[in-house]
Design an enzyme around this catalytic site. Structure first.
Site, short mmCIF file in Angstrom:
data_model
loop_
_atom_site.label_atom_id
_atom_site.label_comp_id
_atom_site.label_asym_id
_atom_site.label_seq_id
_atom_site.Cartn_x
_atom_site.Cartn_y
_atom_site.Cartn_z
N ASP A 89 0.82 -1.21 0.00
CA ASP A 89 0.00 0.00 0.00
C ASP A 89 0.86 1.26 0.00
O ASP A 89 2.09 1.21 0.10
CB ASP A 89 -0.92 0.01 1.23
CG ASP A 89 -2.14 -0.88 1.04
OD1 ASP A 89 -2.36 -1.32 -0.10
OD2 ASP A 89 -2.87 -1.12 2.02
N LYS B 211 -3.86 3.16 -2.51
CA LYS B 211 -5.02 3.97 -2.85
C LYS B 211 -4.78 5.42 -2.44
O LYS B 211 -4.62 5.73 -1.27
CB LYS B 211 -6.26 3.45 -2.13
CG LYS B 211 -6.63 2.01 -2.46
CD LYS B 211 -7.84 1.57 -1.66
CE LYS B 211 -8.21 0.12 -2.01
NZ LYS B 211 -7.18 -0.82 -1.56
N MET C 216 -8.23 9.18 9.48
CA MET C 216 -8.34 9.84 8.17
C MET C 216 -9.55 10.77 8.10
O MET C 216 -10.33 10.73 7.15
CB MET C 216 -8.41 8.80 7.05
CG MET C 216 -7.26 7.81 7.05
SD MET C 216 -5.64 8.59 6.80
CE MET C 216 -5.77 9.04 5.09
#
Length: 487
Positions: free
Chosen positions: A35, A57, A172
């Site tokens: 990631d 991502k 986040m």
């Protein structure tokens, strides 16, 4: 042999927080799917032939859709591969590891889960905030900050979160912070309750902004905080002023460029990192060993080593243990070289107080050198001060050039990174020559030299060093930077 997939947590960003199990699996993997938010250098221990696939991502722009990742994991395992799915933080804490495990189970593929340190715990800890506290918080809730709090049919129960008797940790949630604060306040969470946002948690660039639920969104916006970040709401956030520790490290906020060879940079980089600096590895040189035939060291009364590199290459070429130097006087130009000898089981007999060739000659002043046979093991381009001085004292001197120091041209990204450096370190004259020869510029950074010979070379290139280490080794260099920042 059937394949297997390991769903591995790489931790929150600080490479030192990766688990031993994660490093073992990376080293043995046939394929690694990784990631965006994995620690710097996390893949450095992978095999040269490993298949690396980036499947990270970016917000709103995935490199690969989740269904595709699931299918790829299954396909690789069915092909008999040993697969590591490497994720930032913990794979089962907002990492979609549960979905991947379900897909593997449905396909009949063997898998294992390797937990990692979650950012929701680590980032607050690095900011000096415990997510639980006997007096302030007996519970903690981990909440996604991605979900739009204003949308209809929210999966989050904002009234329950407002009543929650402990710490709320949002992952986040920077983009949605104004709405999060508003919804919590509207549901009854006290407006004056302490809140904290920690960005780049556990990394050298970590930044924390505190406030209350009522004003945290404004404070974060004014500070220009960007993801990745963790948001805490609860009384424990008020402990930051008392327990903050990372900002108290002497080099916190400093960006130090290291120009020595990549293979030798790790010790200096690690020491600077321990003291809070962000380290830029911008190697200007590379050590190229020579294939030379070594004379028998037992034929010499004195063997002098002038660098750790020389020590390691000497023993690699020698192909023998420390007994090859039995009965031989061994001199090291400084403590770093003496430490390298100790790694090979040799205790240096002579280590000067000044870590330059002139200092080593002074330390050998009382040695009976007339007629003695001496060997100097060194770099090909080293100064002739030591062998010339030994010959003037009557010694018969052989010089063996063990390696060349060659240029390592700076990449475009390395040159661009140097623009942010607060300090640039030079550990030898060769690092100076090749740094400037390779297009390096010091810009507004403070120039740090390991000693007078390196400083002289800097001046030859029109650069007056701001700092010169009084002790001419790596620890002396680090001490000099700390003192420079302190003053």
């Amino acid at each position: 042999m059937p394949g297997i997939v390991f769903l591995v947590g790489a931790g929150p960003g600080d490479p030192g927080l990766m688990t031993r199990r994660s490093l073992e699996l990376i080293a043995s993997a046939d394929a690694i799917l990784y990631d965006r938010l994995i620690p710097s250098g996390a893949l450095s221990g992978a095999r040269p032939d490993v298949e690396l696939r980036y499947v990270g991502k970016q917000p709103g722009a995935p490199a690969m859709e989740q269904d595709e990742i699931n299918a790829l994991l299954v396909a690789l395992a069915r092909a008999g591969r040993r697969v590591v799915r490497l994720k930032g933080g913990d794979p089962f804490v907002f990492g979609r590891g549960g979905e991947e495990a379900e897909a593997l189970a449905a396909a009949g593929v063997a898998f294992e889960i390797v937990p990692g340190v979650s950012a929701g715990v680590a980032a607050p800890a690095y900011a000096g905030v415990p997510v639980t506290h006997r007096d302030a918080a007996s519970a903690v809730a981990f909440v996604t900050g991605h979900e739009d709090p204003t949308k209809d049919g929210s999966a989050l129960d904002w009234e329950a979160l407002a009543r929650f008797p402990g710490t709320l940790v949002f992952y986040m949630g920077v983009k949605n912070l104004p709405q999060i604060a508003e919804r919590l306040g509207a549901a009854g969470r006290p407006a004056d309750e302490p809140a904290l946002v920690v960005a780049q948690g556990t990394l050298p660039g970590q930044c924390a902004v505190g406030g209350t639920l009522a004003d945290i969104a404004q404070r974060v916006a004014e500070a220009g905080i960007r993801p990745p970040a963790i948001t805490l709401v609860g009384p424990v956030a008020g402990l930051r002023e008392t327990l903050a520790w990372i900002e108290r490290r002497p080099l916190h906020g400093q960006i130090v460029a290291v120009t020595r060879a990549r293979a030798q940079a790790s010790g200096l980089a690690a020491r600077l990192g321990e003291l809070g600096a962000q380290v830029l590895e911008t190697p200007a040189i590379r050590i190229a060993p020579r294939q030379v035939s070594l004379p028998d060291p037992g034929d010499y009364a004195l063997v002098c080593f002038t660098s750790p590199n020389g020590v390691h290459i000497f023993f690699e070429l020698l192909g023998a243990d420390a007994r090859a130097l039995a009965g031989v006087r061994v001199a090291a130009i400084g403590p770093g070289t003496a430490a390298a000898l100790a790694e090979h089981g040799v205790a240096a007999d002579v280590v000067p107080e000044r870590f330059v060739a002139e200092g080593l000659l002074e330390a050998l002043a009382d040695e009976p050198l007339r007629g003695a046979h001496a060997l100097v093991a060194r770099a090909a381009e080293a100064r002739d001060v030591l062998p010339r001085g030994l010959r003037e004292r009557g010694a018969e001197v052989d010089v063996v050039s063990l390696y060349d120091t060659v240029a390592e041209p700076l990449s475009t990204s390395e040159r661009e990174a140097l623009a942010d450096a607060t300090h640039i370190t030079f550990t030898s004259s060769s690092t100076v020559r090749f740094f400037f020869g390779g297009g390096g510029e010091v810009g507004g950074a403070r120039v740090v030299s390991i000693g007078p010979i390196t400083s002289e070379t800097l001046r030859e290139h029109g650069i007056v060093p701001h700092v010169e280490a009084s002790r001419h080794d790596i620890e002396g260099l680090v001490d000099a930077i700390v003192e420079d920042v302190r003053t």
